[in-house]
Design an enzyme around this catalytic site. Structure first.
Site, PDB file in Angstrom:
ATOM      1  N   ASP A 199     -33.760  11.447  92.822  1.00  0.00           N
ATOM      2  CA  ASP A 199     -32.970  10.266  92.479  1.00  0.00           C
ATOM      3  C   ASP A 199     -33.521   9.068  93.235  1.00  0.00           C
ATOM      4  OD1 ASP A 199     -30.946   8.270  92.261  1.00  0.00           O
ATOM      5  OD2 ASP A 199     -29.484   9.819  91.798  1.00  0.00           O
ATOM      6  N   HIS A 212     -31.873  10.177  88.713  1.00  0.00           N
ATOM      7  CA  HIS A 212     -30.552   9.598  88.532  1.00  0.00           C
ATOM      8  C   HIS A 212     -30.212   9.617  87.038  1.00  0.00           C
ATOM      9  CE1 HIS A 212     -27.333   7.092  90.242  1.00  0.00           C
ATOM     10  NE2 HIS A 212     -27.335   6.429  89.094  1.00  0.00           N
ATOM     11  N   SER A 236     -22.864   8.229  88.915  1.00  0.00           N
ATOM     12  CA  SER A 236     -23.318   6.973  89.497  1.00  0.00           C
ATOM     13  C   SER A 236     -22.114   6.168  90.007  1.00  0.00           C
ATOM     14  CB  SER A 236     -24.136   6.187  88.471  1.00  0.00           C
ATOM     15  OG  SER A 236     -24.857   5.161  89.098  1.00  0.00           O
TER      16      SER A 236
END
Length: 425
Positions: free
Chosen positions: A342, A375, A245
């Site tokens: 995601d 994610h 991330s």
């Protein structure tokens, strides 16, 4: 009881639908991600809990009337939907093979990820057998500023006395939250079992920190590593970097901005090169529109908390904060990993970055898009996480072997060409 089963069945069906097609509207984004993340990556546990709850309600009168039977149908559909996400994760090995990851590297000698961690995910918080963790090592101290890291390494010394390869782990959290105690643990434990020295690094967070202070801190770590690696049995001349991330963005920045004076104020002469990068679900472009209608640099998060400058008048600043600005022929090898579902950073962002980097870089650039993954998928030690971690270890081990041979990878499959040497550990 039948209406309870109806409500539960509806909840199961909606949750499964969200896992398959997460909502990206601003109002539902956070909740959709969080629920989908847990549902997908803990799918076996969710399936057991849902099946047990459905059977229990049905046994105690839940099927009395139309509401109960409707709820049962919805619950079964929800369970089937979650089972489909689990089936998608079983294609992880195929995806890794297709990406070029050398999964055959030492297939007999390399330990698999422990099954117990997949059954009881919190076990990943405990160092694996044979792994020694040294916590809260200070790597930068200036006045009241004290930045710390945790070191993961094998409990014993190498039999041949050689230094171990090093791996830097950068946590995510949108540049404003996160800590070394929370992320990268499954990977660092596995790499330590395989003979690596891993460094889980904290850095200053916004809004207290202003970009590029986050990156400057991590550059300080790289310089610190070059000076202190041998104290931890690591090779100061071999360091790879990984993170997810915001940590994926910073991983790419560390790898692509080696020795850029602007990001090394006061230690411009320090060598901050790394030998490989594995960014997970990162963001790579703040100044150009992509899957979002406006550049990500225009968001409230970036303008008010991280960069703290209006995008319209400072587009060059946002360009300098973007990994795509620093693509170059002598970039280190990259293995970019992203999830196909995601909802926070769509996979197309990673694809665009990989395409541009491949056009310029003389080093291998691998890309694995994990089907059905959300994610942050690697935070939990799921089946998918285990296989991805094993693939990353094989890839980085291949790079290290080439380094020991004095060779530089030139094509993506070259990491598989030196299988005859002994393993790192």
């Amino acid at each position: 009881m039948s209406y309870v089963l109806l409500a539960m069945g509806l909840l199961f069906a909606l949750t499964a639908a969200n896992a398959y097609a997460p909502r990206r509207s601003p109002v539902l984004l956070a909740a959709s991600f969080f629920v989908g993340w847990l549902t997908i990556e803990l799918a076996p546990h969710v399936l057991v809990a849902w099946a047990a709850a459905t059977a229990l309600l049905a046994a105690f009168g839940g099927l009395d009337g139309w509401a109960g039977w409707t709820g049962l149908v919805l619950a079964v559909l929800g369970i089937a939907g979650v089972a489909a996400t689990l089936a998608a994760s079983r294609r992880t090995v195929v995806t890794l093979h297709d990406s070029g990851a050398p999964l055959e590297l030492d297939p007999e000698g390399a330990p698999r990820y422990p099954l117990g961690h997949l059954i009881v995910p919190p076990l990943c918080l405990v160092p694996r057998k044979g792994v020694r963790v040294e916590r809260n090592v200070v790597y930068r101290q200036e006045g009241r500023l004290r930045l710390k890291l945790d070191v993961f390494r094998p409990a014993g010394e190498r039999a041949d006395g050689e230094l171990r390869p090093g791996l830097m782990q950068i946590h995510g959290g949108a540049w404003v939250i996160g800590d070394k105690r929370e992320q990268g643990l499954p990977l660092l434990n596995h790499m330590a079992v395989q003979g690596w020295a891993g460094f889980n690094v904290n850095y200053r967070l916004s809004p207290r920190a202003t970009w590029p202070e986050h990156l400057i801190d991590l550059k300080h770590f790289v310089a610190w590593y070059k000076e202190h690696a041998e104290e931890y049995g690591a090779d100061p001349d071999f360091l790879c970097v990984t993170g997810g991330s915001a940590g994926g963005h910073l991983t790419a920045m560390v790898a692509l901005t080696a020795n850029v004076p602007e990001f090394q104020p006061g230690f411009e002469d320090a060598d901050t090169t790394v030998q490989g990068a594995v960014p997970f679900y990162g963001f790579y472009n703040f100044f150009e529109p992509g899957t979002f209608p406006r550049p990500f640099g225009t968001t409230r998060l970036m303008e008010r908390m991280v960069v703290k400058q209006p995008f319209a008048e400072n587009q060059e600043t946002y360009a300098k904060a973007s990994p795509v600005t620093y693509l170059r022929e002598d970039a280190p090898p990259f293995f970019v990993i992203h999830g196909s579902r995601d909802s926070l950073i769509p996979a197309v962002e990673a694809r665009r970055f990989v395409e541009r980097l491949r056009e310029v870089s003389g080093s291998p650039v691998l890309y694995a898009e994990m089907q059905g993954a959300q994610h942050g998928f690697d935070v939990f030690p799921s089946y998918r996480t285990a296989r991805v971690i094993e693939g990353v270890e094989r890839y980085l081990t291949g790079l290290h072997r080439q380094y020991r041979q004095g060779r530089t990878p030139e094509v993506p499959d070259e990491v598989t060409r030196s299988l005859g040497e002994p393993s790192v550990g």
